[in-house]
Design a protein around this motif. Structure first.
Motif, mmCIF file in Angstrom:
data_model
loop_
_atom_site.group_PDB
_atom_site.id
_atom_site.type_symbol
_atom_site.label_atom_id
_atom_site.label_comp_id
_atom_site.label_asym_id
_atom_site.label_seq_id
_atom_site.Cartn_x
_atom_site.Cartn_y
_atom_site.Cartn_z
ATOM 1 N N GLN A 338 0.813 -1.214 0.000
ATOM 2 C CA GLN A 338 0.000 0.000 0.000
ATOM 3 C C GLN A 338 0.852 1.272 0.000
ATOM 4 O OE1 GLN A 338 -3.237 -0.447 -0.436
ATOM 5 N NE2 GLN A 338 -2.852 -2.656 -0.344
ATOM 6 N N SER A 339 1.903 1.258 -0.785
ATOM 7 C CA SER A 339 2.799 2.412 -0.868
ATOM 8 C C SER A 339 2.048 3.657 -1.349
ATOM 9 C CB SER A 339 3.948 2.094 -1.826
ATOM 10 O OG SER A 339 4.709 3.254 -2.102
ATOM 11 N N THR A 340 2.410 4.797 -0.804
ATOM 12 C CA THR A 340 1.814 6.068 -1.236
ATOM 13 C C THR A 340 2.493 6.617 -2.474
ATOM 14 O OG1 THR A 340 3.285 7.283 0.257
ATOM 15 C CG2 THR A 340 1.109 6.648 1.107
ATOM 16 N N ASN A 341 3.528 5.939 -2.933
ATOM 17 C CA ASN A 341 4.281 6.380 -4.110
ATOM 18 C C ASN A 341 4.405 5.208 -5.090
ATOM 19 O OD1 ASN A 341 5.735 8.079 -5.773
ATOM 20 N ND2 ASN A 341 7.683 7.734 -4.716
ATOM 21 N N PRO A 342 3.272 4.768 -5.667
ATOM 22 C CA PRO A 342 3.299 3.590 -6.539
ATOM 23 C C PRO A 342 3.918 3.893 -7.896
ATOM 24 C CG PRO A 342 1.132 4.577 -6.569
ATOM 25 C CD PRO A 342 1.934 5.354 -5.553
ATOM 26 N N GLN A 373 6.671 7.460 -11.814
ATOM 27 C CA GLN A 373 6.786 7.382 -10.362
ATOM 28 C C GLN A 373 6.594 8.784 -9.803
ATOM 29 O OE1 GLN A 373 10.566 6.097 -8.842
ATOM 30 N NE2 GLN A 373 9.700 5.463 -6.875
ATOM 31 N N ALA A 374 5.503 8.930 -9.043
ATOM 32 C CA ALA A 374 5.117 10.264 -8.553
ATOM 33 C C ALA A 374 4.942 11.180 -9.758
ATOM 34 C CB ALA A 374 6.151 10.797 -7.577
ATOM 35 N N ILE A 375 5.782 12.185 -9.886
ATOM 36 C CA ILE A 375 5.660 13.109 -11.030
ATOM 37 C C ILE A 375 6.798 12.908 -12.018
ATOM 38 C CG2 ILE A 375 4.387 14.848 -9.702
ATOM 39 C CD1 ILE A 375 7.018 16.391 -9.432
ATOM 40 N N SER A 376 7.617 11.875 -11.817
ATOM 41 C CA SER A 376 8.770 11.652 -12.677
ATOM 42 C C SER A 376 8.479 10.519 -13.663
ATOM 43 C CB SER A 376 10.007 11.281 -11.846
ATOM 44 O OG SER A 376 10.333 12.326 -10.940
ATOM 45 N N MET A 377 8.597 10.830 -14.959
ATOM 46 C CA MET A 377 8.416 9.837 -16.009
ATOM 47 C C MET A 377 9.775 9.292 -16.421
ATOM 48 S SD MET A 377 6.631 8.057 -18.137
ATOM 49 C CE MET A 377 4.966 8.746 -18.150
ATOM 50 N N HIS A 378 9.907 7.977 -16.453
ATOM 51 C CA HIS A 378 11.144 7.324 -16.862
ATOM 52 C C HIS A 378 10.908 6.592 -18.185
ATOM 53 C CE1 HIS A 378 12.762 8.013 -12.790
ATOM 54 N NE2 HIS A 378 11.542 7.678 -12.367
ATOM 55 N N ARG A 379 11.789 6.823 -19.123
ATOM 56 C CA ARG A 379 11.690 6.177 -20.433
ATOM 57 C C ARG A 379 13.049 5.600 -20.805
ATOM 58 N NH1 ARG A 379 8.080 10.614 -21.753
ATOM 59 N NH2 ARG A 379 6.031 9.768 -22.342
ATOM 60 N N ALA A 380 13.003 4.418 -21.467
ATOM 61 C CA ALA A 380 14.257 3.787 -21.884
ATOM 62 C C ALA A 380 14.010 2.872 -23.078
ATOM 63 C CB ALA A 380 14.849 2.983 -20.746
ATOM 64 N N THR A 381 15.026 2.745 -23.902
ATOM 65 C CA THR A 381 15.070 1.761 -24.977
ATOM 66 C C THR A 381 16.445 1.126 -24.952
ATOM 67 O OG1 THR A 381 15.818 3.371 -26.617
ATOM 68 C CG2 THR A 381 13.436 3.016 -26.431
ATOM 69 N N LEU A 382 16.524 -0.112 -25.482
ATOM 70 C CA LEU A 382 17.789 -0.837 -25.425
ATOM 71 C C LEU A 382 17.858 -1.847 -26.551
ATOM 72 C CD1 LEU A 382 20.447 -1.636 -23.883
ATOM 73 C CD2 LEU A 382 19.048 -3.322 -22.657
#
Length: 387
Positions: A338-342, A373-382
């Motif tokens: 039940q994390s507040t930062n899912p 995560q929160a207000i941070s968007m993470h994007r990656a390609t490999l």
């Protein structure tokens, strides 16, 4: 006719009818004892004619009660050894092995066996590094007597059902290397198994299934529930997996494919794909070491998985099939305890190719990996290509 006379006639008819029924029942129930010695000797004769492995059992007994109303011949405490080079290793051990017997065939020269049932068994299939298998115990017929042998066998064997109850399976092929463990297997296969071409309808449940390849454990003690339809061609030694719905733990998948025997090996064309699965169903496949962590994880979203295996497997030529794996995640949501930062908006597309099952040719293509995560968007390609 007076009432008293009528009652006497009815009583006599009832007595005669009851006597006939009792006599018939006694006659039927006595059949196992009348033919027990004959069936025992003929089973031993059939076994010696058709297999090279060493077979031991305590006794053959006949009964109507195991598979009523069918007559069943049962071998107790069965132990079957394998073929060379595994003649000292067990191929099959079982508390009881039963055969369904055609009653009318007891009056003929050959006993017709149409059902094969193993109860509380252990099946141990072994293949060495050169491709020699312990299950190659069937005696081949001389070329000049093939027709005679076929006619003889068809009058003796007419399998319609193969059933395994409370059975454990161990399969180990050191030439690949591959290992399978199946605990508490319940299997039922129906079809005209003695025809050259037939459909095999299969229902199978496994309480604990493990699969490892090249000493790497890929499936660890997962339950299996399968409903399969396989077209088998004994002329060309090919198996077409036409409609196969499987549930691995909670994940529903569909399996289609082809397995055919070729010179010194096999041709494979297997395709496995998940069916409208959720991300939670996919995560149910994680190794047992992480199961407690997954239990505390709140999961949402959908997923899709596929596995393809295609090509020839020939040990002598060191030829292996191509393997492809893929994973898609859509709108994933992960929250631990039940994390507040899912973690939200998880979307991913991954494909892994392993040509000729060669690790030196590994290709990885991560086309998309988005995660909020929160207000941070993470994007990656490999992309990884091994030369």
């Amino acid at each position: 006719m007076s009432k008293a006379t009528f009652i006497k006639v009815v009583k006599r008819i009832a007595i005669v009818f009851t006597s006939i029924v009792v006599l018939l029942v006694i006659s039927i129930l006595s059949i196992p004892y009348i033919f027990e010695n004959e069936v025992n000797s003929k089973v031993k004769s059939l076994v010696n004619e058709h297999i090279t492995g060493e077979l031991n059992y305590s006794k053959v007994r006949l009964t109507f009660f195991d598979q009523f109303p069918l007559l069943t011949a049962s071998m107790d405490d069965v132990l079957l050894k394998g073929a060379e080079p595994f003649k000292n290793d067990t191929l099959l051990a079982a508390k009881k092995v039963s055969f369904g017997v055609d009653l009318m065939s007891l009056l003929k020269s050959k006993i017709v066996i149409d059902k094969f049932i193993v109860n509380s068994g252990k099946i141990n299939i072994l293949v060495d590094s050169l491709g020699n298998a312990n299950y190659n115990i069937y005696k081949s017929s001389p070329a000049d007597s093939t027709k005679t042998q076929d006619n003889s066998e068809s009058s003796a064997l007419a399998f319609q059902l193969i059933k395994l109850e409370k059975t454990n399976l161990h399969y180990e092929d050191r030439s690949i290397p591959l290992k399978i463990e199946a605990k508490d297997l319940e299997y039922e296969g129906k079809g005209d198994l003695m025809s050259n071409i037939f459909d095999l309808n299969t229902r199978a449940k496994i309480a604990s299934f493990s699969f490892s390849f090249d000493n790497e454990l890929y499936v660890d003690k997962k339950s299996i529930d399968a409903n399969l339809l396989t077209r088998i061609n004994t002329n060309t030694l090919s198996f077409v997996f036409e409609r196969n719905d499987i549930k691995i733990n909670q994940l529903p998948v569909r399996f289609r494919g082809l397995l055919s025997f070729i010179s010194h090996g096999y041709h494979l064309d297997f395709k496995l794909k998940s069916q409208e699965s959720t991300l939670a169903e996919l995560l149910s496949l994680v190794p047992n070491n992480y199961a407690s962590w997954i239990k505390d994880l709140s999961v949402k979203g959908t997923s899709e998985v596929f596995v393809n295996l295609e090509g020839d497997y020939i040990v002598d030529n060191n030829k292996m099939p191509n393997l492809s794996l893929g994973l898609m995640v859509n709108n994933g949501f992960l929250a631990y305890k039940q994390s507040t930062n899912p973690l939200t908006d998880w979307n991913a597309k991954l494909r892994i190719d392993l040509p000729a099952l060669n690790p030196d040719s590994l290709q990885i293509d991560l086309k998309q990996f988005d995660l909020l995560q929160a207000i941070s968007m993470h994007r990656a390609t490999l992309q990884v290509y091994t030369l």
